[in-house]
Design an enzyme around this catalytic site. Structure first.
Site, PDB file in Angstrom:
ATOM      1  N   ASN A  92      22.941   6.641  -8.675  1.00  0.00           N
ATOM      2  CA  ASN A  92      23.708   6.920  -9.993  1.00  0.00           C
ATOM      3  C   ASN A  92      23.193   8.134 -10.803  1.00  0.00           C
ATOM      4  OD1 ASN A  92      24.998   5.427 -12.357  1.00  0.00           O
ATOM      5  ND2 ASN A  92      22.968   5.756 -13.158  1.00  0.00           N
ATOM      6  N   ILE A 115      22.454  10.595 -18.140  1.00  0.00           N
ATOM      7  CA  ILE A 115      21.506  11.304 -18.905  1.00  0.00           C
ATOM      8  C   ILE A 115      21.133  10.371 -19.943  1.00  0.00           C
ATOM      9  CG2 ILE A 115      21.675  13.085 -20.683  1.00  0.00           C
ATOM     10  CD1 ILE A 115      23.980  14.312 -18.795  1.00  0.00           C
ATOM     11  N   TYR A 116      19.751  10.217 -20.009  1.00  0.00           N
ATOM     12  CA  TYR A 116      19.002   9.274 -21.062  1.00  0.00           C
ATOM     13  C   TYR A 116      17.885  10.029 -21.592  1.00  0.00           C
ATOM     14  CZ  TYR A 116      21.068   6.433 -17.301  1.00  0.00           C
ATOM     15  OH  TYR A 116      21.925   5.713 -16.396  1.00  0.00           O
ATOM     16  N   ARG A 117      17.810  10.029 -22.872  1.00  0.00           N
ATOM     17  CA  ARG A 117      16.897  10.732 -23.631  1.00  0.00           C
ATOM     18  C   ARG A 117      15.569  10.256 -23.037  1.00  0.00           C
ATOM     19  NH1 ARG A 117      17.485   8.876 -29.750  1.00  0.00           N
ATOM     20  NH2 ARG A 117      16.303   7.162 -29.935  1.00  0.00           N
ATOM     21  N   TRP A 148      17.152   4.127 -21.450  1.00  0.00           N
ATOM     22  CA  TRP A 148      18.473   3.619 -21.167  1.00  0.00           C
ATOM     23  C   TRP A 148      19.059   2.401 -21.588  1.00  0.00           C
ATOM     24  CZ3 TRP A 148      16.427   4.328 -15.357  1.00  0.00           C
ATOM     25  CH2 TRP A 148      15.542   3.357 -15.145  1.00  0.00           C
ATOM     26  N   ARG A 172      24.086   0.539 -18.799  1.00  0.00           N
ATOM     27  CA  ARG A 172      23.927   1.804 -18.031  1.00  0.00           C
ATOM     28  C   ARG A 172      23.682   1.827 -16.741  1.00  0.00           C
ATOM     29  NH1 ARG A 172      24.335   6.321 -21.673  1.00  0.00           N
ATOM     30  NH2 ARG A 172      24.824   7.429 -19.872  1.00  0.00           N
ATOM     31  N   GLY A 173      24.089   2.570 -15.830  1.00  0.00           N
ATOM     32  CA  GLY A 173      23.769   2.683 -14.500  1.00  0.00           C
ATOM     33  C   GLY A 173      22.145   2.449 -14.160  1.00  0.00           C
ATOM     34  N   GLU A 215      29.084  10.637  -8.237  1.00  0.00           N
ATOM     35  CA  GLU A 215      29.068  11.684  -9.536  1.00  0.00           C
ATOM     36  C   GLU A 215      29.021  13.037  -8.425  1.00  0.00           C
ATOM     37  OE1 GLU A 215      27.702   8.241 -11.978  1.00  0.00           O
ATOM     38  OE2 GLU A 215      27.102   8.957  -9.935  1.00  0.00           O
ATOM     39  N   ASP A 252      19.436  11.017 -34.495  1.00  0.00           N
ATOM     40  CA  ASP A 252      20.409  11.104 -33.416  1.00  0.00           C
ATOM     41  C   ASP A 252      21.736  11.220 -33.620  1.00  0.00           C
ATOM     42  OD1 ASP A 252      21.816   8.667 -34.377  1.00  0.00           O
ATOM     43  OD2 ASP A 252      19.904   7.674 -33.643  1.00  0.00           O
TER      44      ASP A 252
END
EC number: 4.1.1.98
Length: 488
Positions: free
Chosen positions: A172, A175-177, A190, A194-195, A238, A287
């Protein structure tokens, strides 16, 4: 156009006048955000800060600051071409049975192309030119942006997080901060649906005492980056989708310390683990809502190894009140979403995510209404069909005579075709973005649907209004006279 890596893309953007090199020293603490924000709001170029204050690693910002550059990154020349990508994804998401032998043969090239785009694993890669391990790992050497005055710490924003569930074959990408809390530790923010979070949860259930391997790629090629934010069908990786966008297979290399595969062309890769049970309070950060979020607890990612190019480029962004890069991405990806929704709901004529709505919190849908209650079916479908719209708080549905992208049209439809009580749908206790502090409970809130369509018998007992239309003959006559009138 095919871009094998981020540097290919940078060269092409520079050739087109879409990238500006900044030689003046600029600090990643607040200054880059201010410069990128002003540039984005003017529709300006991507920015390559070659001399970030205190660092010897250049910073790439505002890369996807216009819809045009998002389209270029996906291999298209303009945003309109993204509809074709959406049609491909719609087909792959729900392929229709062939209507005959001829139809089957016509669809065969699509499946052959998808199969041929399986990632290619290589033995040597630019991202392994330098390997730093143990005490040599120090995130403080990277020019990680501190975006807003109230942010608690520097924040990794464009990291492509690579995970794999213990019971899954495919990896997987998400995009996670990531908040930096030490030379080798970040907080992996995350959300639970989310994956990456789902993969980690499955790992903890199967191996509750074993550290969970994770990699974070920084500065991948544009197709791989954008593949991670596109609604790719669960049956398509992806990496394979990035290959379709790019026109050639994604090259991967096995991570040094785990079996995860990372983009071979990446500028920087962080390798490490999450120890089950190790968490830390994350935030506050400014954010995409334009506010600072509340503090919440997330897993800690321990970086055991940094692999990189000899002279890497650090890719970064900021999020804030729209317009920002996520909002611009939303504008471009909007065109990908339309065919996917139309495949499931052919009556939809257009779908629009206003960028002022923080990328996804409001949607406007136009449709060819066919029966009473039809608009409510469509709004419920929008909320449930794609995971991307799970957090959409407001869905406005109106007829196809309205331009979904023109607020003058939309507001007119709302104020003339809606009865607030009859035509408002309220749903309570639904999933809501954790960053949405307006919801009464973190992660749980309500949704509102607005039916701004013409009402059919059964929906109203009154005679419905007839829209005013101009007399075409008079319009033509005045057109001919207009020059003589001297009005403008």
């Amino acid at each position: 156009m095919q871009y094998r890596d981020l540097r290919d893309f940078i060269r092409e953007l520079e050739k087109r006048g879409e990238l500006k090199r900044i030689q003046t020293p600029v600090s990643p603490i607040l200054e880059m955000t201010e410069i990128c924000d002003r540039t984005l709001r003017k529709g300006g170029p991507a920015l390559l800060f070659e001399k970030p204050t205190g660092f010897d690693v250049p910073v790439l910002g505002n890369l996807f600051g216009t819809p045009k550059r998002v389209a270029l990154g996906m291999g298209a020349e303009d945003v309109a071409e993204l509809r074709e990508i959406g049609k491909l994804l719609a087909f792959l998401k729900e392929p229709e049975p062939p209507k005959g032998l001829k139809d089957a043969w016509s669809k065969l090239p699509i499946f052959k192309k998808v199969i041929s785009m399986a990632p290619k694993v290589v033995k040597d890669a630019p991202c392994h030119e330098v390997i730093e391990e143990g005490e040599d790992v120090d995130l403080n050497r990277l020019p990680i942006q501190h975006c807003w005055p109230g942010d608690v710490a520097p924040l990794i924003t464009w990291g492509l997080t690579i995970t794999k569930g213990p019971n899954k074959e495919r990896q997987n990408l998400g995009i996670y901060r990531q908040q930096v809390i030490g030379r080798n530790k970040v907080i992996m923010r995350w959300l639970s649906h989310r994956g990456g979070a789902l993969d980690y949860r499955e790992w903890c259930q199967k191996y509750p005492d074993k550290p969970y391997p994770v990699c974070v790629a920084l500065g991948a090629d544009p197709a791989t980056i954008l593949g991670a934010v596109t609604p790719v069908p669960d049956t398509l990786s992806e990496y394979a989708f990035a290959g379709l966008l790019r026109g050639h297979r994604t090259e991967l290399i096995k991570a040094v310390g785990s079996d995860l595969q990372v983009p071979a062309s990446a500028e920087i890769v962080l390798e490490g683990v999450i120890h089950p049970g190790e968490t830390a309070p994350e935030g506050p950060y400014g954010d995409h809502t334009g506010y600072y979020n509340e503090v919440d607890t997330f897993p800690v990612f321990t970086v055991e190894r940094i692999t990189r190019r000899r002279e890497p480029i650090y890719h970064s962004t900021y999020t804030g009140r729209p317009p920002d890069e996520p909002a611009i991405l939303g504008v471009a990806l909007n065109e990908v979403f339309v065919p996917i929704l139309q495949k499931q709901f052919p009556e939809i004529t257009d779908f629009y995510l206003p960028p002022e709505g923080c990328s996804y919190r409001m949607a406007v849908v136009t449709m060819k209404k066919q029966y009473p209650g039809h608009a409510k079916r469509v709004m419920l479908g929008v909320w449930s069909f794609l995971r991307q719209f799970m957090y959409t708080k407001f869905v406005i549905v109106t007829d196809d005579d309205i331009n979904a992208r023109d607020w003058n049209d939309v507001i007119w439809a709302i104020t003339t075709r809606m009865d607030p009580k009859r035509d408002t749908v309220m749903i309570d206790n639904t999933p809501i973005d954790y960053l949405d502090f307006a919801s009464p409970i973190s992660g749980l809130g309500s949704k509102m649907g607005l039916d701004a369509t013409h009402k059919w018998p059964g929906e109203t007992s009154r005679e419905w209004g007839r829209a005013i239309e101009k007399d075409p003959a008079v319009v033509a006559r005045v057109d001919a006279l207009w020059g003589e009138l001297g009005i403008d």
